[in-house]
Design an enzyme around this catalytic site. Structure first.
Site, short mmCIF file in Angstrom:
data_model
loop_
_atom_site.label_atom_id
_atom_site.label_comp_id
_atom_site.label_asym_id
_atom_site.label_seq_id
_atom_site.Cartn_x
_atom_site.Cartn_y
_atom_site.Cartn_z
CG ASP A 1 -1.73 1.01 1.10
OD1 ASP A 1 -2.37 1.30 0.38
OD2 ASP A 1 -2.03 1.82 2.44
CB THR B 1 -13.21 24.06 7.02
OG1 THR B 1 -13.51 24.76 5.91
CG2 THR B 1 -12.84 24.87 8.26
CG MET C 1 -9.05 28.02 0.08
SD MET C 1 -9.55 29.71 -0.66
CE MET C 1 -10.92 30.22 0.31
CE LYS D 1 -2.75 26.23 2.73
NZ LYS D 1 -2.22 25.50 3.88
CG ASP E 1 -4.38 -1.24 2.99
OD1 ASP E 1 -4.83 -1.12 1.88
OD2 ASP E 1 -4.06 -0.73 3.78
#
Length: 720
Positions: free
Chosen positions: A330, A399, A404, A424, A560
Site C-alpha cells: 500500500d 476546513t 483553504m 492558501k 486493506d
C-alpha cells in the site's frame, strides 16, 4: 510589503531519534542454562501420547522400551548400553523441541511482564445514546476493572492513564507510549478516524484525552494473543511440515519392513540376529535426525520473527513467506510517509521567493493538517525567525468545506483601515475566492501558474495556490506550493533486494495513474495499481493466485483488510487499524513495511534449513547402512568385507557405535536448527547443489568418521 517578510517563531517540531526497537536476544548458541530450563519439558514430551504425533521418534521410543525389557530379561553390558543410548536418542529429540519452545516461552514471559491489572473509566450510556453523536467525553463515567470490559464498551483515557484494552479511538487525539509492546521509545499519535485510530491495551496515554471503543474482550487482547502465539507449544504444524512428516513416516515403514524381512534371510544363512540388534539397526536406519529436529526448526522460525518484532499468527505464514512471488505494498504509510509534505515554492510573475515564502507561512499557521504544518516547517528552514504575528490578526483555519486556510489583517490606521487577506488552498477553491474579489490575472501569470500546476501534477504532487488581497483591490496570485508524497528512505535499495530474490513488487494506491506512476518510479517498484478500490486489490491478488503465485501484502488501513485476508502472507502494520491487524496473518510491531524483506528471508531460511537437514539425515542413514550391515554379516558372507571400509572391531561395537553416533548427532545439530542455515539469494538449482555438496556430502562423511572414532572407544568397554 513588510508583513510578508516577517516570520513567527514556532516551537521545534517534535520527534524521536532513530528507530531502535528493543529486540529479544537471538540466542544463537545453545547454553547450559537453556538446556537446564528445557529438560523438564523434554522429559514430559517422552509421554507416548505426545510422541505419537512424531512417528519417527515414536518408533525410537518403542525401540527403547523394547531393548530395556530385553536388557532386563537377559542382562548384558551390550544390551544395557544400547537401551540407554536409545533413550538418549528419544530424549535428545524431545530436548530439541523443548529448547525451541523454552525460547518462545521466555519471550512470552517478557511480554507478560508488560501486563498488569488496570482500571477503566467506562462511559455509562446505552448504545443508542452513543450512536446519536453526543460528545462521549461529556457523558457520565464509572470506574471498573479492565477485566470486565467487553466488546463495544466505551472508555475515556487521559494523560498518564493506561489504555485498558484493545480498541479504536472514536474521539480525540493523543500521543501514546507503545514501548511496552513495540520497544520504540518515541511516542506515536493516535486519533479518531483514518488509519491511525487503533490502540493496544497496556500502552500509556502521554498527553491529551481520547475516547476508546473496546474491540477485543478481556483476555483476548493483542498482547494476550501475542503471548499465546509466541509460545512455541501453541504452534500448529504447517502443510509443508505435515507432508515431510508423511515422507518420514513412509521411510520409517519401508525400513521397518526391510529390517523385519532381514531376520528370515539371516536365519537361512545360519546367522540369526538377536531382536536387540534388529531394533538398534532399525533406529539407526530410519531418518531420526530430521525427525528429531523437525519441530524445533518450525518453532525456531517463528521465534526468529519475534526477535525482529514481527508476530506471525501461524507457522504456515512463515513458511509461505519463503515462497512469495509477488509483493503488494500500500502506498500511503507504507511506501511513502503517508502525509504529503511541502518540498518547494514556485513564485508567479514578479513575486519574490521570500515574499511567497512568508505569505505561504502566514496562510498556513491556522492549517493544522500535516500538509499545513509541513509548509511552516519548509519556510522556517529558509527564513530567519524574527517578528511575531501582528496584533489583531485573525487566523482563518482550514476546513474540508472551504479547502483553504489563511489570515486576515488590518494594515491601515485607525483613521484609514486597510484590510489585508491571505489565502492558501486547493487550486479550484482559490480560483473561486479570486473570482469573488473580481481579480484579474494577466495572461503571462495565468500561463505560468497553469504550467506550475501541470508540472506538479505530472510529477505526482499536489499544487496549492497562494493568493493575497489588499484593501478593496482585486486579489492577486503569489505562487504555488508543491506538496508531494515523500518516499521513505532506503525503499529503492530494499526493492532491489527483493528483485534479487525473484520477488515482483507492486505498489497499490487510490491515487490517479499520473501520481502513482511518479511515486512508483521514485520508489523503484516493478509495477503499480492506480485508483485501486478494495475490490480491485482483492481481484488483483486472486488473479495472481490463480496463476499459481504466492502473494504477500503489507497494509495498515481498513480498506486493506480484504486484501490482507486474501493474500498468502498478509503483514499488517501495528500502527494500522484493528481491522487490518485482524485480517493479516502477521503484525509488524515496528510498522516498517521494508521489514517484509526480513520476513521473506526468514521464511526462505526456514525452508532451506529444513531441506538442508533432511538432505543430511538421508545421507547419514546411507552411511550408517554401510557401517553396520557389513560388520554384522561379514563373518557369514566374506564378500561383504569389501564394503566394511571402516574395519570396525566387532558387530556389537559397530551397532553400539552407530547408536551412540545417532544420538549425539541430534545434539550437535540442535544449535543449527535453532539458528537456521544462512540464507543467501540464489536460484533453486544453486541451492540444491549447495545442499548436496555441503549437507549431502557432510551427511555421508560424518558417520564414517564419527562411528570409527566411537568404535575405538566402545571397543575398550568390557563385555562389548
Amino acid at each position: 510589503m513588510s508583513i510578508l517578510t516577517s516570520t513567527v517563531p514556532t516551537a521545534p517540531a517534535g520527534g524521536g531519534g532513530p528507530h531502535h526497537p528493543t529486540r529479544v536476544p537471538s540466542g544463537r548458541g545453545l547454553s547450559w542454562a537453556q538446556v537446564r530450563a528445557a529438560l523438564p519439558g523434554a522429559l514430559r514430551k517422552l509421554d507416548p501420547r505426545s510422541l505419537v504425533h512424531q512417528p519417527v521418534m515414536f518408533v525410537v521410543e518403542v525401540g527403547a522400551v523394547l531393548t530395556t525389557v530385553l536388557a532386563i530379561l537377559e542382562p548384558t553390558v551390550f544390551a544395557w548400553w544400547v537401551a540407554v543410548w536409545l533413550w538418549f536418542t528419544a530424549g535428545f529429540a524431545t530436548l530439541a523441541e523443548s529448547v525451541a519452545e523454552a525460547r518462545g516461552k521466555a519471550q512470552a514471559s517478557t511480554l507478560r511482564a508488560t501486563q498488569h491489572a488496570t482500571t477503566a473509566r467506562k462511559v455509562v450510556a446505552s448504545q443508542d445514546t452513543l450512536d446519536t453523536g453526543t460528545r462521549l467525553d461529556l457523558l457520565e463515567t464509572t470506574v471498573v476493572p479492565s477485566s470486565t470490559l467487553g466488546v463495544g464498551d466505551v472508555v475515556v483515557v487521559e494523560a498518564g492513564e493506561t489504555i485498558p484494552g484493545d480498541g479504536d479511538v472514536v474521539e480525540g487525539v493523543a500521543s501514546v507510549d507503545e514501548s511496552a509492546v513495540t520497544g520504540e521509545s518515541a511516542p506515536v499519535i493516535r486519533e479518531s478516524g483514518g488509519d491511525r485510530s487503533a490502540v493496544t491495551g497496556g500502552t500509556v496515554v502521554l498527553s491529551d484525552r481520547i475516547v476508546v471503543r473496546i474491540t477485543a474482550p478481556a483476555g483476548s487482547t493483542f498482547v494476550d494473543r501475542m503471548i499465546a502465539l509466541v509460545e512455541g507449544s501453541e504452534r500448529q504444524k504447517t502443510p509443508n511440515e505435515i507432508a515431510l512428516n508423511i515422507l518420514l513416516t513412509s521411510l520409517t515403514i519401508v525400513f521397518l519392513l526391510a529390517v523385519a524381512t532381514l531376520q528370515p534371510f539371516a536365519a537361512y544363512s545360519g546367522h540369526k540376529q538377536p531382536v536387540l540388534v534388529l531394533v538398534a539397526l532399525l533406529v539407526c536406519l530410519i531418518p531420526t535426525t530430521i525427525g528429531a529436529l523437525l519441530s524445533a526448526i518450525g518453532i525456531a522460525g517463528m521465534d526468529r520473527l519475534v526477535q525482529r518484532n514481527v508476530l506471525a499468527m501461524s507457522g504456515r505464514a512463515v513458511e509461505a513467506a519463503g515462497d512469495v512471488d509477488v509483493l503488494l505494498l500500500d502506498k500511503t504509510g507504507t511506501v511513502t510517509y503517508g502525509n504529503r509534505r511541502a518540498v518547494r515554492l514556485l513564485p508567479v510573475g514578479t513575486v519574490r521567493h521570500d515574499e511567497l515564502a512568508a505569505a505561504a507561512r502566514l496562510a498556513s499557521l491556522a492549517d493544522e493538517t500535516p500538509e499545513g504544518r509541513s509548509i511552516v516547517e519548509l519556510v522556517d528552514d529558509a527564513l530567519e525567525p524574527g517578528q511575531a504575528l501582528p496584533a489583531g490578526a485573525e487566523l482563518v483555519p482550514f476546513t474540508a468545506h472551504t479547502r483553504m486556510s489563511g489570515v486576515d489583517l488590518d494594515l491601515g490606521t485607525d483613521d484609514q483601515p486597510e484590510a489585508y487577506r491571505l489565502r492558501k488552498g486547493a487550486g479550484s477553491a482559490v480560483r473561486q475566492w479570486l473570482h469573488s474579489t473580481g481579480a484579474h490575472v494577466t495572461e503571462a501569470d495565468a500561463a505560468q501558474l497553469a504550467g506550475y500546476v501541470d508540472d506538479v501534477s505530472r510529477s505526482g504532487g499536489t499544487p496549492l495556490v497562494v493568493a493575497e488581497q489588499t484593501g478593496q483591490a482585486p486579489a492577486r496570485v503569489l505562487g504555488v506550493v508543491h506538496l508531494k508524497d515523500v518516499v521513505k528512505e532506503g525503499m529503492r535499495e530494499r526493492f532491489d533486494a527483493l528483485r534479487a530474490m525473484g520477488i515482483r513488487t507492486v505498489m497499490v494506491t487510490g491515487d490517479n495513474r499520473l501520481t502513482a506512476q511518479a511515486i512508483a518510479a521514485e520508489a523503484g517498484v516493478d509495477d503499480f495499481l492506480a485508483e485501486a478500490t478494495p475490490e480491485d486489490k482483492l481481484a488483483y491478488i486472486r488473479r495472481e493466485q490463480h496463476g499459481g503465485r504466492l502473494v504477500a501484502m503489507a497494509g495498515d488501513g481498513t480498506n486493506d483488510a480484504p486484501a490482507l485476508a486474501q493474500s498468502d502472507v498478509g503483514v499488517a502494520m501495528n500502527t494500522g487499524t484493528s481491522a487490518a491487524k485482524e485480517a493479516g496473518n502477521m503484525v509488524d510491531l515496528d510498522s516498517d513495511p521494508t521489514k517484509l524483506i526480513e520476513i521473506v528471508e526468514i521464511g526462505k531460511q526456514l525452508l532451506i534449513t529444513r531441506g538442508a537437514l533432511t538432505t543430511f539425515s538421508v545421507a547419514n542413514d546411507v552411511a550408517k547402512y554401510f557401517a553396520i550391515l557389513p560388520a554384522m554379516f561379514a563373518g557369514v558372507f566374506p564378500q561383504l568385507e569389501v564394503l566394511d571400509v571402516m574395519r570396525l572391531s566387532s558387530p556389537e561395537s559397530a551397532i553400539l557405535s552407530a547408536v551412540v553416533f545417532n544420538a549425539l548427532i541430534i545434539v550437535t545439530l540442535i544449535p543449527l536448527s535453532l539458528r537456521g542455515v544462512r540464507y543467501q539469494p540464489a536460484a533453486a538449482d544453486a541451492l540444491l547443489r549447495r545442499n548436496l555438496l555441503v549437507y549431502g556430502l557432510g551427511g555421508l562423511v560424518a558417520p564414517f568418521v564419527g562411528i570409527k572414532l566411537l568404535d575405538l572407544l566402545v571397543s575398550l568397554i568390557p563385555g562389548v
